[in-house]
Design a protein around this motif. Structure first.
Motif, PDB file in Angstrom:
ATOM      1  N   ALA A  30      21.343 -18.275  57.691  1.00  0.00           N
ATOM      2  CA  ALA A  30      21.745 -17.303  58.272  1.00  0.00           C
ATOM      3  C   ALA A  30      21.594 -17.121  60.012  1.00  0.00           C
ATOM      4  CB  ALA A  30      21.819 -15.986  57.785  1.00  0.00           C
ATOM      5  N   VAL A  31      22.201 -16.610  60.726  1.00  0.00           N
ATOM      6  CA  VAL A  31      22.033 -16.637  61.779  1.00  0.00           C
ATOM      7  C   VAL A  31      23.143 -15.586  62.641  1.00  0.00           C
ATOM      8  CG1 VAL A  31      21.572 -17.129  64.723  1.00  0.00           C
ATOM      9  CG2 VAL A  31      21.708 -19.054  62.251  1.00  0.00           C
ATOM     10  N   ALA A  78       9.277 -23.519  44.154  1.00  0.00           N
ATOM     11  CA  ALA A  78      10.366 -24.771  45.146  1.00  0.00           C
ATOM     12  C   ALA A  78      11.207 -24.664  45.857  1.00  0.00           C
ATOM     13  CB  ALA A  78      11.038 -24.953  43.872  1.00  0.00           C
ATOM     14  N   SER A  79      11.190 -23.214  47.106  1.00  0.00           N
ATOM     15  CA  SER A  79      11.269 -22.950  47.926  1.00  0.00           C
ATOM     16  C   SER A  79      10.714 -21.739  48.930  1.00  0.00           C
ATOM     17  CB  SER A  79      12.893 -22.767  47.989  1.00  0.00           C
ATOM     18  OG  SER A  79      13.199 -20.918  46.961  1.00  0.00           O
ATOM     19  N   LEU A  80      11.257 -21.331  49.930  1.00  0.00           N
ATOM     20  CA  LEU A  80      10.298 -20.753  50.535  1.00  0.00           C
ATOM     21  C   LEU A  80      11.601 -20.319  51.899  1.00  0.00           C
ATOM     22  CD1 LEU A  80       8.840 -21.892  53.856  1.00  0.00           C
ATOM     23  CD2 LEU A  80       8.737 -23.906  52.159  1.00  0.00           C
ATOM     24  N   THR A  81      11.413 -19.002  51.779  1.00  0.00           N
ATOM     25  CA  THR A  81      12.541 -18.439  53.113  1.00  0.00           C
ATOM     26  C   THR A  81      11.741 -17.859  54.496  1.00  0.00           C
ATOM     27  OG1 THR A  81      13.867 -18.112  51.014  1.00  0.00           O
ATOM     28  CG2 THR A  81      14.081 -16.691  52.988  1.00  0.00           C
ATOM     29  N   GLN A 112      17.421 -16.211  59.321  1.00  0.00           N
ATOM     30  CA  GLN A 112      16.578 -16.756  58.101  1.00  0.00           C
ATOM     31  C   GLN A 112      16.785 -18.095  56.984  1.00  0.00           C
ATOM     32  OE1 GLN A 112      16.196 -13.529  55.153  1.00  0.00           O
ATOM     33  NE2 GLN A 112      17.239 -14.876  53.722  1.00  0.00           N
ATOM     34  N   THR A 113      15.979 -19.040  57.206  1.00  0.00           N
ATOM     35  CA  THR A 113      16.006 -20.258  56.678  1.00  0.00           C
ATOM     36  C   THR A 113      15.690 -19.909  55.308  1.00  0.00           C
ATOM     37  OG1 THR A 113      14.380 -21.023  57.699  1.00  0.00           O
ATOM     38  CG2 THR A 113      16.507 -21.830  58.680  1.00  0.00           C
TER      39      THR A 113
END
Length: 140
Positions: free
Chosen positions: A58-59, A84-87, A107-108
């Protein structure tokens, strides 16, 4: 918080004289790669460099970034850490200083990935500790 300095290139500009959306996404990647690949590798965590995929992006644009030969500051912070993920959250300034205008927030969501098996993998405790230590504590 991790601070990256990236330099927009002449070819990153669109017809209106500011950084194009697709090129901004590339600049975000250039901001996080030294952390997740280089710094993590030096810390003995080579698996990030073997496979990491973007799950969501998201940008939000607040002001244009003009290509003028100077670097821009990208503050990278850990927004969420799961098994199993990071933001990662990004604050992109219009110039090299923290006081420069915030031009972009983004944000990724990233997931570690096993290329050989073509499957996501869980983050190790060492990877989670590295991310917490290196990225937490930024202003949201």
């Amino acid at each position: 918080m991790y601070v990256a300095m990236v330099r927009p290139r002449w070819s990153d500009m669109d017809v209106f004289g500011h950084v194009n959306h697709a090129k901004m996404v590339t600049l975000l990647e250039e901001a996080r790669v030294p952390l997740l690949f280089d710094e993590a590798g030096r810390a003995g965590l080579a698996e990030f460099a073997k496979g990491m995929v973007v799950v969501d992006l998201a940008v939000r644009y607040h002001a244009p970034i003009v290509v003028n030969g100077q670097q821009i500051r990208v503050d990278v912070a850990l927004r969420d850490l799961k098994f199993a993920s990071l933001t990662l959250g990004y604050t992109v300034h219009s110039g090299p200083l923290q006081e420069d205008k915030v031009a972009v927030t983004a944000q990724t969501v990233l997931a570690p990935y096993e290329v050989a098996t073509e499957r996501p993998r869980r983050l190790t405790e060492e990877e989670r500790a590295f991310l917490r230590t290196r990225l937490e504590g930024a202003d949201d």
